[in-house]
Design an enzyme around this catalytic site. Structure first.
Site, PDB file in Angstrom:
ATOM      1  CG  ASP A   1      -2.109   0.873   1.068  1.00  0.00           C
ATOM      2  OD1 ASP A   1      -2.298   1.435  -0.023  1.00  0.00           O
ATOM      3  OD2 ASP A   1      -2.868   1.026   2.048  1.00  0.00           O
TER       4      ASP A   1
ATOM      5  CG  HIS B   1       0.280   1.533  -9.185  1.00  0.00           C
ATOM      6  ND1 HIS B   1      -0.001   1.261  -7.866  1.00  0.00           N
ATOM      7  CD2 HIS B   1      -0.818   2.172  -9.677  1.00  0.00           C
ATOM      8  CE1 HIS B   1      -1.212   1.726  -7.575  1.00  0.00           C
ATOM      9  NE2 HIS B   1      -1.728   2.284  -8.653  1.00  0.00           N
TER      10      HIS B   1
ATOM     11  CG  LEU C   1       9.758 -16.959  -2.212  1.00  0.00           C
ATOM     12  CD1 LEU C   1       9.614 -16.781  -0.711  1.00  0.00           C
ATOM     13  CD2 LEU C   1      10.165 -15.626  -2.837  1.00  0.00           C
TER      14      LEU C   1
HETATM   15  C1  FPP Z   1      -2.068  -0.017  -3.308  1.00  0.00           C
HETATM   16  O1  FPP Z   1      -1.572   1.306  -3.244  1.00  0.00           O
HETATM   17  C2  FPP Z   1      -1.416  -0.724  -4.394  1.00  0.00           C
HETATM   18  C3  FPP Z   1      -2.055  -1.397  -5.400  1.00  0.00           C
HETATM   19  C4  FPP Z   1      -3.532  -1.494  -5.469  1.00  0.00           C
HETATM   20  C5  FPP Z   1      -1.315  -2.031  -6.495  1.00  0.00           C
HETATM   21  C6  FPP Z   1      -0.033  -2.731  -6.146  1.00  0.00           C
HETATM   22  C7  FPP Z   1       0.681  -3.050  -7.405  1.00  0.00           C
HETATM   23  C8  FPP Z   1       2.030  -2.992  -7.604  1.00  0.00           C
HETATM   24  C9  FPP Z   1       2.987  -2.707  -6.509  1.00  0.00           C
HETATM   25  C10 FPP Z   1       2.666  -3.185  -8.945  1.00  0.00           C
HETATM   26  C11 FPP Z   1       2.027  -4.153  -9.904  1.00  0.00           C
HETATM   27  C12 FPP Z   1       2.042  -5.542  -9.447  1.00  0.00           C
HETATM   28  C13 FPP Z   1       2.879  -6.514  -9.878  1.00  0.00           C
HETATM   29  C14 FPP Z   1       2.727  -7.878  -9.364  1.00  0.00           C
HETATM   30  C15 FPP Z   1       3.965  -6.276 -10.832  1.00  0.00           C
HETATM   31  P1  FPP Z   1      -2.557   2.522  -3.546  1.00  0.00           P
HETATM   32  O2  FPP Z   1      -2.532   2.808  -4.984  1.00  0.00           O
HETATM   33  O3  FPP Z   1      -3.917   2.221  -2.982  1.00  0.00           O
HETATM   34  O4  FPP Z   1      -1.859   3.663  -2.719  1.00  0.00           O
HETATM   35  P2  FPP Z   1      -2.578   4.907  -2.021  1.00  0.00           P
HETATM   36  O5  FPP Z   1      -3.428   4.350  -0.923  1.00  0.00           O
HETATM   37  O6  FPP Z   1      -1.431   5.693  -1.519  1.00  0.00           O
HETATM   38  O7  FPP Z   1      -3.373   5.610  -3.075  1.00  0.00           O
END
Ligand code: FPP
Length: 257
Positions: free
Chosen positions: A37, A54, A148
């Site tokens: 997050d 992301h 893993l």
């Molecule tokens: C939450 O942060 C994050 C996500 C919903 C996406 C996570 C994805 C990645 C790290 C990269 C793509 C995945 C792979 C497997 C390559 P948020 O966007 O909700 O953050 P915020 O709360 O600060 O807005």
């Protein structure tokens, strides 16, 4: 230092100047699950589009997978896209799906060489075809590896997973293949995406949010939670080691005394 060398030392002290993290290498959690997050906030703080957050979060995945593998963690489960994340703007959803494909394209060979089993949890049948095919190919390629297990949670929701399991069990009962009295916790676990995997010992949520967000609801019954204010793109190997060090100080009683 490689995992095998570290394992020979019962207590491994990280020597880097800024760190003094002591880990008991015999009590490394078998399964760590992470809610990745804070990507959006990381990007906002830098006046960048959310998708850049992301992308930065994808780089963190590489660091943390490597560290978890070296420490001897057996299972690492990363929440990449929830059943609720479809509510995000379509450009963000598309960017996330593209990042999954890009991650597999760029990293699969190295993951494979390091013995990683790439797996997904969640209903990937609803993903765009390109992402689904890429994940299926990665699973096929790595399924016989011995290192893993990297579970990427995609279109995953804990409630959705339980509904799926209940439907499968109900079908078995209605077809006369399972007796109601034989439905127990093990049977339910066997109808979840994490079938045959240990429950997460620890769930890490960075970015300051203190919620479960529909993650591993059944499996987290006795997980230890570790929260931090660091946004996922800033999360480093030392933060994982800190989380594990804190985990090792906890007294897990599983309802006992
Ligand atoms: C939450 O942060 C994050 C996500 C919903 C996406 C996570 C994805 C990645 C790290 C990269 C793509 C995945 C792979 C497997 C390559 P948020 O966007 O909700 O953050 P915020 O709360 O600060 O807005």
């Amino acid at each position: 230092m490689f995992r095998s060398e570290r394992k020979t030392l019962k207590l491994f002290k990280f020597k880097k100047e800024e760190e003094n993290i002591e880990l008991d290498m015999e009590r490394i959690p078998k399964h760590i699950a992470i809610i990745m997050d804070g990507n959006g906030r990381w990007a906002k703080a830098r006046k960048l589009p959310r998708t850049m957050g992301h992308r930065a979060g994808m780089k963190t995945i590489k660091t943390i997978v490597r560290e978890a593998g070296e420490l001897g963690v057996g299972y690492l489960t990363l929440y990449a896209f929830s059943t609720e994340n479809w509510k995000r703007p379509s450009e963000e959803v598309s960017a996330l799906m593209d990042l999954v494909v890009e991650f597999i394209d760029k990293e699969l060979n190295e993951l494979h060489e390091n013995g990683v089993i790439l797996n997904s949890i969640g209903d990937i049948s609803k993903l765009p075809e390109k992402a689904r095919k890429s994940i299926e190919a990665a699973k096929r390629k790595t399924k016989n590896n011995k290192g893993l297990t990297l579970n990427i949670a995609l279109n995953y929701g804990g409630r959705d997973e339980i509904v799926k399991g209940v439907k499968e069990i109900a079908s078995l009962v209605s077809e006369g293949k399972l007796k109601i009295e034989d439905i127990n916790e093990k049977e339910i676990s066997n109808h979840l995406y994490t079938k045959n995997m240990p429950d997460p010992d620890m769930i890490i949520r960075p970015s300051g949010e203190l919620r479960v967000s529909n993650y591993l609801l059944w499996q987290s019954a006795y997980s230890e939670f570790w929260f931090s204010n660091i946004n996922w793109p800033d999360f480093q190997a030392k933060d994982l080691r800190n989380a594990i060090a804190d985990y090792q100080k906890r007294n897990r009683r599983f309802g006992g005394v």
